[in-house]
Structure formats: C-alpha cells, structure tokens
Design an enzyme around this catalytic site. Structure first.
Site, PDB file in Angstrom:
ATOM      1  N   ASP A 249      -6.506   1.364  27.812  1.00 48.92           N
ATOM      2  CA  ASP A 249      -7.410   2.413  27.342  1.00 48.92           C
ATOM      3  C   ASP A 249      -8.440   2.756  28.401  1.00 48.92           C
ATOM      4  OD1 ASP A 249      -6.331   1.078  24.720  1.00 48.92           O
ATOM      5  OD2 ASP A 249      -6.972   3.128  24.281  1.00 48.92           O
TER       6      ASP A 249
HETATM    7  O1  MRU Z   1      -6.239   2.114  18.801  1.00 46.77           O
HETATM    8  P1  MRU Z   1      -5.084   2.756  19.516  1.00 46.77           P
HETATM    9  O2  MRU Z   1      -3.821   2.737  18.725  1.00 46.77           O
HETATM   10  O3  MRU Z   1      -5.441   4.142  20.028  1.00 46.77           O
HETATM   11  O4  MRU Z   1      -4.848   1.834  20.785  1.00 46.77           O
HETATM   12  C1  MRU Z   1      -3.821   2.158  21.674  1.00 46.77           C
HETATM   13  C2  MRU Z   1      -3.714   1.203  22.804  1.00 46.77           C
HETATM   14  O5  MRU Z   1      -4.447   0.258  22.928  1.00 46.77           O
HETATM   15  C3  MRU Z   1      -2.696   1.546  23.857  1.00 46.77           C
HETATM   16  O6  MRU Z   1      -2.186   0.379  24.437  1.00 46.77           O
HETATM   17  C4  MRU Z   1      -3.354   2.387  24.961  1.00 46.77           C
HETATM   18  O7  MRU Z   1      -4.093   3.443  24.424  1.00 46.77           O
HETATM   19  C5  MRU Z   1      -2.350   2.938  25.902  1.00 46.77           C
HETATM   20  S1  MRU Z   1      -1.295   4.162  25.143  1.00 46.77           S
HETATM   21  C6  MRU Z   1      -0.244   4.707  26.358  1.00 46.77           C
END
Ligand code: MRU
Length: 361
Positions: A249
């Site tokens: 993220d």
């Molecule tokens: O809370 P989320 O579902 O948005 O978290 C998503 C993640 O942690 C993913 O691993 C990250 O955003 C990468 S998506 C290509």
C-alpha cells in the site's frame, strides 16, 4: 473471461462491488467524485492501485458531465476534488501520488497558451486519467514478468523447478486495473509453466484472501490451496515454500513496506524458515517522501469487521477490538521489491527509483 473490477467508457464508470463477492457479481455506477470517495471508503473497491484509478476516474466522469468556461474555476475544482479523494483511505499512497501528478498537470495546462479554453483543459485532464487504466495493466504485466524471473533465479534448482508460492490479501485483477501485482507474478509463473501451486491466506478479518484471491485463482484454474492466517508457520515447516510474494500500500524510501495486516508476521516467519520474501508493486506505491515505515499512517477499521462475518456476529458481545488494516514490514525482511522496471533490493530502492520516477512524471 477476465475479471474486471473497473468498467469504464467515456463518461461512464462502474465498479464491481467487492463487498458482495464471491456470492454475487454486481456492478455499481459511479457518477461523481462523492460516489468515488464512498465506494473507496466502504471498500466496495479496494487495493492500492484500484483505489487511485477509481478515484481519478470518478473525477473524469464528473468533469465529463459538467461545462466549464473558466480555466481558473476548473483548476480550483480539480485540486479540491483530488484532495477530497485522498481522504477516503489514508494508508495506500497511490491516490496521493496520482493527485499530485494531476494537480501538477492541471497547473501546467492552466498556464499553457496552447490550451485554448477551459473545455480544452478539461478534455486533456480526462485523457490523462484515462491513460492511467492502460498503464496500470501494462505495468502489472511487466511486474509479473520481472517477478517470475526474480523468483525463478533465486530458487536453488533454478528454472527447472516449479515453484510453490504463498501470497497474502488480494493483489489481483480485483485490486488493480487488471492482471495484478503479486498475484500477477503468480499468474506469470503459471503462464510460464513454472508454478506448482499458489497458497493464499484467508486474510482475516476482511477475508480478501478467501473471498477475492481464492475467487481469482479458482476462476483462472491456477492450482491453489487456501490456508488460515495462523497456519503459515506450519505451512512453511511442513511443505517446501519457494517464495512469498505480497503487494504494497505504501513503500517508504528505505524499503519499509505497509501492506495488509498480517504481512509483517509472514515476513518474520519467512526469514526464520529461509524463504525469500518479495514485495510486488508499481512505482506509484513507492513514497520517497516518507523516509521510513514509522512515518506511515495506518488505517484503523471498525470493530464490526472483526466481530461479524457477513452480518453474523461471531465474537462475544462487549469485547474490545483493535483492528489496524495494515502493518509495516521492515526492509531487512524483504528480499527484493519487484516493480515494472525490475526487482531491487530495498537498500537500492531510493537510488534506483528516484531517477525512474522523475523520468515518468
Ligand atoms: O484493505 P485493502 O483490501 O485495500 O488492502 C489491500 C492490500 O493490502 C493489498 O495488498 C495492496 O493494496 C496491494 S493491491 C495490488
């Protein structure tokens, strides 16, 4: 049939409601920035790249439906709406980076004499946003190729072995414009005939692994097995796992990586068991302005995500909950960060990525 989290054509945006998957596939119409903010905040669309693309496309469709006769008002509106979109979820950096790039572009167009009027300026901004969709897919394919090569070359028996790879959360078509980052690496290994099996975690409490990654793996007939989050240690002990690959993220300048809660403990377990641990992410997930992971704001989500599943209460009433959506994996647990420009050890990230970022912006 390919899974599409985002359906866009000029002036029309729909997103696959990921709260309803895997039981139902329902597309939700997004007609303005406020809708974009809500579908991101409610996690109907999620995953760092998809958040940025849907946020920006919600701006594109809103702009498309409005008429502007004043460049200055258009500039002000674009900047205000982009700032608002950045507030939908705090940890993923992709929306912030996209907002900075579009704001800089808007400022450039504002003072560019070749831009005839506000409508011309609007059309050019919309075109830039539309280009993000295509770029995300091609970047993901490059990440997939680089990641597959990095994982194969790291394996002792080299390219003759088929790999067993573990992933966490969902980083596939549903989290991006298509193909995916970490799941894209798994897809590429599979396409090369080099994947023996993908393991995915359930990813409690929101179950992105069970609901979304498992859905994508089954949909594409990729050999796969799901494990409970708490089974990762036992998995590494009892089966040969050739590598872990996860998404991001936000990656700080020193390589510390914020990703879905539980990533850090998998990295610790990987280190203990001698399993290489990779982060796969586009340049737009790398935040060189944040020096290290201590400076990353971690989103905390409602307790109901832990106490309830599908509306059913599973925890004792009255229990206190702590529900951080992400954790930070220290750079020294990461073997390499796989980007669309290649795989880099975290220590080389700043020096290698800064020139690439200035070239692409
Ligand atoms: O809370 P989320 O579902 O948005 O978290 C998503 C993640 O942690 C993913 O691993 C990250 O955003 C990468 S998506 C290509």
């Amino acid at each position: 049939m390919t899974l599409r989290a985002i359906k866009y054509e000029s002036g029309k945006l729909e997103i696959l409601d990921q709260l309803l998957l895997p039981r139902e596939s329902v597309y939700v119409r997004v007609t303005r920035v406020k809708d974009g903010w809500e579908v991101i905040h409610n996690m109907q669309v999620r995953g760092a790249p998809a958040i940025a693309i849907v946020g920006c496309l919600s701006l594109a469709v809103e702009l498309q439906g409005m008429a502007y006769d004043d460049k200055s008002r258009l500039r002000q509106e674009i900047e205000g709406k982009l700032n608002y979109l950045c507030s939908a979820r705090p940890t993923a950096v992709n929306m912030k980076i996209a907002a900075e790039e579009l704001t800089a572009e808007t400022n450039g167009l504002f003072s560019d004499d070749t831009v005839s009027d506000a409508e011309d300026m609007k059309a050019r901004i919309i075109r830039s946003i539309e280009a993000m969709l295509e770029k995300d897919i091609s970047d993901n394919r490059a990440i997939g190729d680089h990641g597959a090569q990095a994982m194969l070359s790291h394996t002792k028996s080299g390219s003759t072995t088929k790999l067993r790879v573990l992933t966490h959360c969902n980083t596939g078509s549903l989290a991006t414009a298509g193909y995916g980052t970490a799941l894209g690496v798994i897809r590429s290994l599979f396409a090369l005939g080099k994947l023996e099996k993908a393991y995915c975690t359930e990813t409690r409490p929101y179950n992105q692994g069970a609901r979304l990654t498992a859905y994508e793996l089954v949909h594409e007939k990729i050999p796969s097995t799901m494990v409970c989050d708490s089974a990762v240690c036992a998995l590494m002990r009892s089966k040969t796992i050739n590598g872990v690959v996860v998404g991001a993220d936000r990656i700080a300048a020193n390589g510390d990586t914020a990703n879905k809660i539980g990533t850090y403990q998998i990295a610790v377990l990987a280190k203990y068991h001698g399993v290489p641990f990779y982060v796969a992410a586009p340049l737009t997930s790398i935040d060189l302005d944040t020096p290290n992971g201590d400076r990353i704001v971690i989103e905390e989500r409602p307790a109901t995500e832990m106490t309830h599943i599908g509306g059913q209460q599973i925890a004792a009433s009255g229990i206190n909950c702590w529900n951080p959506a992400f954790d930070v994996t220290p750079a020294d647990l990461i073997t390499a960060i796989i980007t669309e420009h290649g795989a880099f050890p975290p220590a080389e990230l700043s020096s290698k990525i800064a020139p690439l970022k200035s070239k692409t912006s």
